[in-house]
Motif scaffolding. Structure first.
Motif, PDB file in Angstrom:
ATOM      1  N   ALA A  10      51.635  48.607  27.515  1.00 48.63           N
ATOM      2  CA  ALA A  10      52.269  47.329  27.879  1.00 48.63           C
ATOM      3  C   ALA A  10      53.730  47.314  27.459  1.00 48.63           C
ATOM      4  O   ALA A  10      54.597  46.830  28.203  1.00 48.63           O
ATOM      5  CB  ALA A  10      51.523  46.176  27.223  1.00 48.63           C
ATOM      6  N   LEU A  11      54.017  47.884  26.285  1.00 47.34           N
ATOM      7  CA  LEU A  11      55.399  47.924  25.782  1.00 47.34           C
ATOM      8  C   LEU A  11      56.282  48.780  26.688  1.00 47.34           C
ATOM      9  O   LEU A  11      57.406  48.378  27.020  1.00 47.34           O
ATOM     10  CB  LEU A  11      55.412  48.484  24.351  1.00 47.34           C
ATOM     11  CG  LEU A  11      56.781  48.562  23.666  1.00 47.34           C
ATOM     12  CD1 LEU A  11      57.391  47.174  23.494  1.00 47.34           C
ATOM     13  CD2 LEU A  11      56.653  49.250  22.307  1.00 47.34           C
ATOM     14  N   ASP A  12      55.776  49.935  27.093  1.00 50.35           N
ATOM     15  CA  ASP A  12      56.544  50.828  27.986  1.00 50.35           C
ATOM     16  C   ASP A  12      56.870  50.140  29.311  1.00 50.35           C
ATOM     17  O   ASP A  12      58.000  50.215  29.796  1.00 50.35           O
ATOM     18  CB  ASP A  12      55.753  52.120  28.249  1.00 50.35           C
ATOM     19  CG  ASP A  12      55.649  52.988  27.012  1.00 50.35           C
ATOM     20  OD1 ASP A  12      56.469  52.809  26.090  1.00 50.35           O
ATOM     21  OD2 ASP A  12      54.747  53.850  26.955  1.00 50.35           O
ATOM     22  N   GLU A  13      55.873  49.468  29.878  1.00 50.38           N
ATOM     23  CA  GLU A  13      56.077  48.769  31.157  1.00 50.38           C
ATOM     24  C   GLU A  13      57.041  47.600  30.984  1.00 50.38           C
ATOM     25  O   GLU A  13      57.876  47.341  31.851  1.00 50.38           O
ATOM     26  CB  GLU A  13      54.732  48.269  31.704  1.00 50.38           C
ATOM     27  CG  GLU A  13      53.783  49.366  32.148  1.00 50.38           C
ATOM     28  CD  GLU A  13      54.357  50.217  33.273  1.00 50.38           C
ATOM     29  OE1 GLU A  13      54.986  49.660  34.182  1.00 50.38           O
ATOM     30  OE2 GLU A  13      54.193  51.456  33.224  1.00 50.38           O
ATOM     31  N   ALA A  14      56.933  46.895  29.848  1.00 51.40           N
ATOM     32  CA  ALA A  14      57.791  45.729  29.598  1.00 51.40           C
ATOM     33  C   ALA A  14      59.254  46.137  29.460  1.00 51.40           C
ATOM     34  O   ALA A  14      60.154  45.422  29.923  1.00 51.40           O
ATOM     35  CB  ALA A  14      57.324  44.997  28.346  1.00 51.40           C
ATOM     36  N   TYR A  15      59.501  47.288  28.822  1.00 46.06           N
ATOM     37  CA  TYR A  15      60.881  47.783  28.689  1.00 46.06           C
ATOM     38  C   TYR A  15      61.481  48.086  30.069  1.00 46.06           C
ATOM     39  O   TYR A  15      62.661  47.835  30.315  1.00 46.06           O
ATOM     40  CB  TYR A  15      60.920  49.033  27.817  1.00 46.06           C
ATOM     41  CG  TYR A  15      60.993  48.748  26.328  1.00 46.06           C
ATOM     42  CD1 TYR A  15      61.943  47.872  25.807  1.00 46.06           C
ATOM     43  CD2 TYR A  15      60.131  49.380  25.428  1.00 46.06           C
ATOM     44  CE1 TYR A  15      62.017  47.611  24.446  1.00 46.06           C
ATOM     45  CE2 TYR A  15      60.190  49.123  24.060  1.00 46.06           C
ATOM     46  CZ  TYR A  15      61.138  48.241  23.584  1.00 46.06           C
ATOM     47  OH  TYR A  15      61.209  47.981  22.228  1.00 46.06           O
ATOM     48  N   LYS A  16      60.642  48.630  30.970  1.00 46.54           N
ATOM     49  CA  LYS A  16      61.129  49.007  32.309  1.00 46.54           C
ATOM     50  C   LYS A  16      61.586  47.784  33.102  1.00 46.54           C
ATOM     51  O   LYS A  16      62.586  47.830  33.800  1.00 46.54           O
ATOM     52  CB  LYS A  16      60.022  49.740  33.082  1.00 46.54           C
ATOM     53  CG  LYS A  16      59.728  51.142  32.557  1.00 46.54           C
ATOM     54  CD  LYS A  16      58.563  51.755  33.320  1.00 46.54           C
ATOM     55  CE  LYS A  16      58.154  53.100  32.736  1.00 46.54           C
ATOM     56  NZ  LYS A  16      56.953  53.654  33.413  1.00 46.54           N
ATOM     57  N   ILE A  17      60.811  46.684  32.981  1.00 42.75           N
ATOM     58  CA  ILE A  17      61.139  45.487  33.775  1.00 42.75           C
ATOM     59  C   ILE A  17      61.870  44.426  32.944  1.00 42.75           C
ATOM     60  O   ILE A  17      62.117  43.322  33.418  1.00 42.75           O
ATOM     61  CB  ILE A  17      59.869  44.885  34.412  1.00 42.75           C
ATOM     62  CG1 ILE A  17      58.864  44.455  33.325  1.00 42.75           C
ATOM     63  CG2 ILE A  17      59.231  45.864  35.371  1.00 42.75           C
ATOM     64  CD1 ILE A  17      57.643  43.733  33.889  1.00 42.75           C
ATOM     65  N   LYS A  18      62.181  44.782  31.677  1.00 44.73           N
ATOM     66  CA  LYS A  18      62.923  43.889  30.774  1.00 44.73           C
ATOM     67  C   LYS A  18      62.217  42.542  30.571  1.00 44.73           C
ATOM     68  O   LYS A  18      62.836  41.477  30.607  1.00 44.73           O
ATOM     69  CB  LYS A  18      64.340  43.678  31.300  1.00 44.73           C
ATOM     70  CG  LYS A  18      65.160  44.965  31.362  1.00 44.73           C
ATOM     71  CD  LYS A  18      66.556  44.737  31.875  1.00 44.73           C
ATOM     72  CE  LYS A  18      67.334  46.047  31.932  1.00 44.73           C
ATOM     73  NZ  LYS A  18      68.704  45.857  32.457  1.00 44.73           N
ATOM     74  N   ASP A  19      60.900  42.621  30.347  1.00 45.15           N
ATOM     75  CA  ASP A  19      60.088  41.431  30.084  1.00 45.15           C
ATOM     76  C   ASP A  19      60.067  41.198  28.570  1.00 45.15           C
ATOM     77  O   ASP A  19      59.277  41.790  27.849  1.00 45.15           O
ATOM     78  CB  ASP A  19      58.668  41.657  30.622  1.00 45.15           C
ATOM     79  CG  ASP A  19      57.754  40.455  30.429  1.00 45.15           C
ATOM     80  OD1 ASP A  19      58.141  39.527  29.712  1.00 45.15           O
ATOM     81  OD2 ASP A  19      56.654  40.451  31.003  1.00 45.15           O
ATOM     82  N   THR A  20      60.957  40.322  28.089  1.00 44.42           N
ATOM     83  CA  THR A  20      61.163  40.173  26.640  1.00 44.42           C
ATOM     84  C   THR A  20      59.919  39.659  25.908  1.00 44.42           C
ATOM     85  O   THR A  20      59.613  40.120  24.805  1.00 44.42           O
ATOM     86  CB  THR A  20      62.352  39.235  26.358  1.00 44.42           C
ATOM     87  OG1 THR A  20      62.101  37.970  26.975  1.00 44.42           O
ATOM     88  CG2 THR A  20      63.638  39.812  26.899  1.00 44.42           C
ATOM     89  N   LEU A  21      59.198  38.700  26.498  1.00 43.26           N
ATOM     90  CA  LEU A  21      58.011  38.149  25.823  1.00 43.26           C
ATOM     91  C   LEU A  21      56.919  39.202  25.660  1.00 43.26           C
ATOM     92  O   LEU A  21      56.263  39.271  24.621  1.00 43.26           O
ATOM     93  CB  LEU A  21      57.468  36.947  26.596  1.00 43.26           C
ATOM     94  CG  LEU A  21      58.240  35.628  26.412  1.00 43.26           C
ATOM     95  CD1 LEU A  21      57.636  34.530  27.275  1.00 43.26           C
ATOM     96  CD2 LEU A  21      58.246  35.193  24.946  1.00 43.26           C
ATOM     97  N   THR A  22      56.731  40.032  26.696  1.00 42.09           N
ATOM     98  CA  THR A  22      55.725  41.100  26.596  1.00 42.09           C
ATOM     99  C   THR A  22      56.170  42.163  25.593  1.00 42.09           C
ATOM    100  O   THR A  22      55.340  42.717  24.863  1.00 42.09           O
ATOM    101  CB  THR A  22      55.476  41.740  27.974  1.00 42.09           C
ATOM    102  OG1 THR A  22      55.095  40.720  28.887  1.00 42.09           O
ATOM    103  CG2 THR A  22      54.377  42.783  27.911  1.00 42.09           C
TER     104      THR A  22
END
Length: 324
Positions: A10-22
């Protein structure tokens, strides 16, 4: 663990799309994962990353979570002073109703450190009393678990302070609550406290009675834990057997698939060989027919030559007779 795997993904995917809450939620989950090097919960590397991310994104809620988790980290590593530093850092933030449960937990942890680790009973009483006041004033915190913990902690604190009357009062308040979960554990704690209180007062008969109850609940708790251990073992054993069965099934399937592939491949090769043989046979027949046609042509040409020669001979013979 699966939790670590999914939080990392989840962290790797969140960094890619810049989803700060995730990103913050994933770091929080990873920070609470087990540290196998120290054999204790919470990982300092992810706690540091969480703190940096919470500050970078200026997220108040995760700033609070970061300080609380760091306090827990040091509390579980017998570093009470360092734990206090981070817990007190939690208190400086402005809390919303959504975050207030973390404040309640922080205050309770400070009370435990001052009471059990540092033996600073006045400070412990301040935090325990503050926690109970918050519970009484906030309806959403008024549940059995919160009241039980507060009453039992105050009972233990007053026992340590030598105020046996208040110790018995708060311990009995904890005992009066409708306990529906972790009954054996909670009842064992209550009876252990009451036994110590009556013993300190010289009421040995009551102390012995509550000690027997403490032992009874402790034995029940041990049996429950043993049964859980057996169940975990059996479940694990069953899981291993299931995995072995699945592995055997997969092996059989793989062999079947392999054989099927071999049969298909063999059929294809046989068909190609058959097709090639038929092609060669057909070519041979065609060559043979061509040769026959060539021979017939040659024979016809020879026959025509012979006829032409005969006609030419006859023509010459007629001319000779005519000339004579």
């Amino acid at each position: 663990s699966l939790s670590y795997f999914f939080h990392t993904k989840a962290l790797d995917e969140a960094y890619k799309i810049k989803d700060t809450l995730t990103i913050l939620s994933s770091l929080s989950g990873l920070a609470q994962s087990y540290d196998y090097e120290t054999d204790k919960p919470y990982r300092l590397d992810y706690l540091k990353k969480l703190e940096l991310a919470a500050n970078d994104y200026n997220n108040n809620q995760f700033k609070i979570i970061s300080s609380l988790l760091k306090g827990n980290f040091y509390l579980l590593r017998n570093q009470p002073r360092e734990a206090i530093r981070f817990y007190k850092g939690v208190e400086q933030y402005n809390f919303t109703s959504r975050d207030s449960s973390m404040l309640l937990r922080t205050i309770g942890n400070l009370g435990v450190i001052y009471s059990e680790d540092l033996k600073m009973y006045d400070s412990a009483l301040y935090y325990y009393s503050q926690k109970l006041d918050i519970i009484k004033k906030n309806e959403k915190f008024q549940n059995t678990n919160n009241f039980y913990n507060s009453f039992l902690n105050l009972g233990s604190l007053y026992l340590n302070m030598g105020n046996y009357e208040k110790a018995a009062y708060y311990t009995k308040l904890a005992d009066s609550l409708p306990i529906n979960e972790s009954v054996a554990f909670r009842k064992s704690m209550i009876n252990q406290n009451l036994s110590a209180i009556y013993e300190a007062q010289g009421e040995y008969k009551m102390a012995y009675s509550h000690f027997k109850e403490f032992k009874r609940y402790s034995d029940t708790l041990n049996r429950i834990e043993s049964l859980k251990g057996i169940a975990r073992y059996e479940n694990q054993d069953l899981r291993i057997k299931n995995l072995e069965t699945e592995a055997a099934k997969r092996k059989t399937q793989n062999i079947s698939i392999g054989l099927a592939c071999i049969l298909v491949l063999g059929s294809v090769i046989a068909f190609l060989i058959f097709k090639n043989t038929k092609r060669k046979q057909k070519l041979a027949e065609q060559e043979k027919e061509i040769e026959s046609q060539k021979l017939a042509t040659v024979l016809k040409e020879q026959e025509l030559t012979a006829i032409n020669a005969m006609i030419e001979g006859q023509e010459k013979e007629r001319q000779r007779i005519a000339n004579d």
